[in-house]
Write an enzyme that holds these catalytic residues in place. Structure first.
Site, PDB file in Angstrom:
ATOM      1  N   ASN A  91      -9.965  -0.679  -2.398  1.00  0.00           N
ATOM      2  CA  ASN A  91      -8.555  -0.462  -2.067  1.00  0.00           C
ATOM      3  C   ASN A  91      -7.694  -1.031  -3.201  1.00  0.00           C
ATOM      4  OD1 ASN A  91      -5.939  -0.760  -1.061  1.00  0.00           O
ATOM      5  ND2 ASN A  91      -6.608  -1.299   0.998  1.00  0.00           N
ATOM      6  N   CYS A 119       0.818  -1.226   0.000  1.00  0.00           N
ATOM      7  CA  CYS A 119       0.000   0.000   0.000  1.00  0.00           C
ATOM      8  C   CYS A 119       0.845   1.265   0.000  1.00  0.00           C
ATOM      9  CB  CYS A 119      -0.936   0.008   1.197  1.00  0.00           C
ATOM     10  SG  CYS A 119      -2.018  -1.407   1.197  1.00  0.00           S
ATOM     11  N   HIS A 126      -3.828   7.026   1.250  1.00  0.00           N
ATOM     12  CA  HIS A 126      -4.035   5.720   0.614  1.00  0.00           C
ATOM     13  C   HIS A 126      -5.451   5.274   0.949  1.00  0.00           C
ATOM     14  CE1 HIS A 126      -4.088   1.532  -0.145  1.00  0.00           C
ATOM     15  NE2 HIS A 126      -3.982   1.189   1.125  1.00  0.00           N
TER      16      HIS A 126
END
Ligand code: UT7
Length: 348
Positions: free
Chosen positions: A305, A114, A275
């Site tokens: 995501n 991430c 993020h």
């Protein structure tokens, strides 16, 4: 020393939309549960065949390169961040170099999940600052849909992730005080196994408790087995609550670090691009930093995501929608598997 800046941004998401309700065809879940816990309404999945992490990265890169006013031939270094590469090796960077007909430039793959895009951006920044390269292509791209457990067993992980890609071109700038002001990178491997895909891997399962898949031969055979697919150990594992708890501490911490380094405060932030891990995490961070709604950009509702792609996709959308203007202070921040986390402060 030069200062580097983002000269072009681009993103690409696949056309196939899967709503939360669509996922109920495969697992026991509900639109209500997913929206309440994550804010996600739908995500995109790449075509099963023909569309890969590299091809999506290329789509995003083409836009970023064009917006930077250059051609693929001008790129002198590639940094490609992904946790879902087309091949175990080689990385996607060289595949992109080949498919885009670039010169024989260096291509580096970054495996920081991430926070991969922030790490990749930081690498590009260092190369441009020192004058080594003039046009560095940074890509974050993920095709999660190929390796998620879409049964009820894997629902806590699979409902969250989506596919997509984002890219930026980093160039030197002579404009004093503008561009990438600083980047900040961190890791703590203490909880490395709390968010991980263990296979294919060379650990032989030493990290896993109750490992059921020890090889029945002395050498080889541990990369991936049929049993691992059947018992679910082949799929990503996530202790969601552990990740959540750490993320809401590390996001504000690394943002504060970037601001302090530049003698700025949260009041100076014009746009925070976190993020897109979970809308609840972003809202938590927003609250801690006391930022108004117009200063935090979220698009997880539409894309889920997308790991290394989430920051550049959000950055590009925010810019395209006019939320980022010349002179704005933009903060990028990410946290994820490793654990690794980081931030970047940019004067646009
Ligand atoms: O990108 C960086 C990495 N990831 C993250 O940042 C994720 C951080 N963590 C999270 O976002 C949250 O922990 C999740 C959204 C993943 C999970 O939410 P949670 O509130 O921590 O749920 P949980 O895993 O503790 O599960 C609560 C319940 C369980 O049922 P029981 O045992 O209470 O009966 C789960 O089985 O919810 C159940 N559950 C689901 N129910 C419906 C788990 N996933 C689902 C689902 N649909 N998709």
């Amino acid at each position: 020393m030069f200062q580097s800046h983002i000269a072009g941004v681009g993103y690409y998401v696949p056309k196939n939309i899967y709503t939360n309700t669509d996922l109920t065809r495969f697992m026991e879940t509900s639109d209500e549960w997913i929206q309440e816990r994550t804010g996600i309404q739908e995500r995109r999945y790449a075509d099963r065949i023909g569309e890969t992490t590299t091809t999506m990265g290329i789509e995003a890169a083409q836009i970023a390169i064009e917006r930077a006013g250059i051609t693929a031939q001008d790129i002198d270094f590639i940094v490609f961040a992904t946790l879902s590469p087309d091949y175990y090796f080689p990385g996607c960077g060289v595949l992109l170099q080949r498919e885009m007909g670039m010169k024989e430039v260096g291509a580096l793959d970054v495996r920081n999940q991430c926070s991969g895009f922030i790490y990749a951006l930081s690498i590009a920044d260092q190369f441009v600052k020192t004058g080594m390269y003039k046009n560095v292509l940074v890509v974050g791209s993920e095709k999660h849909s190929f390796a998620l457990d879409y049964s009820t067993r894997g629902r806590n992980v699979s409902v969250i992730f989506g596919d997509g890609a984002g890219a930026v071109v980093i160039q030197p700038t002579m404009e004093e005080g503008s561009g990438i002001l600083s980047t900040h990178l961190h890791s703590d491997g203490a909880d490395a196994e709390k968010l991980a895909m263990y296979y294919p891997g060379a650990s032989g399962g030493i990290w896993l408790e109750n490992q059921p898949n020890w090889p029945d031969q002395e050498l080889g055979g541990m990369l991936m087995t049929k049993e691992m697919l059947e018992d679910g150990t082949a799929f990503p594992y996530m202790d969601g609550q552990a990740v959540f708890k750490k993320a809401v501490v590390k996001f504000p911490e690394v943002i504060a670090e970037a601001l302090a380094k530049n003698n700025l405060s949260t009041k100076d932030i014009d746009m925070l691009i976190p993020h897109q891990a979970n809308l609840r995490i972003s809202q938590f961070v927003q609250k801690i930093l006391k930022l108004s709604d117009d200063k935090v950009f979220n698009n997880i509702q539409k894309y889920g995501n997308t790991t290394a792609a989430s920051v550049p996709i959000a950055l590009c959308e925010a810019w395209e929608q006019g939320h980022i203007k010349k002179g704005d202070l933009v903060c990028l921040a990410a946290f994820g598997a490793g654990f690794t986390w980081g931030s970047a402060l940019i004067r646009w």
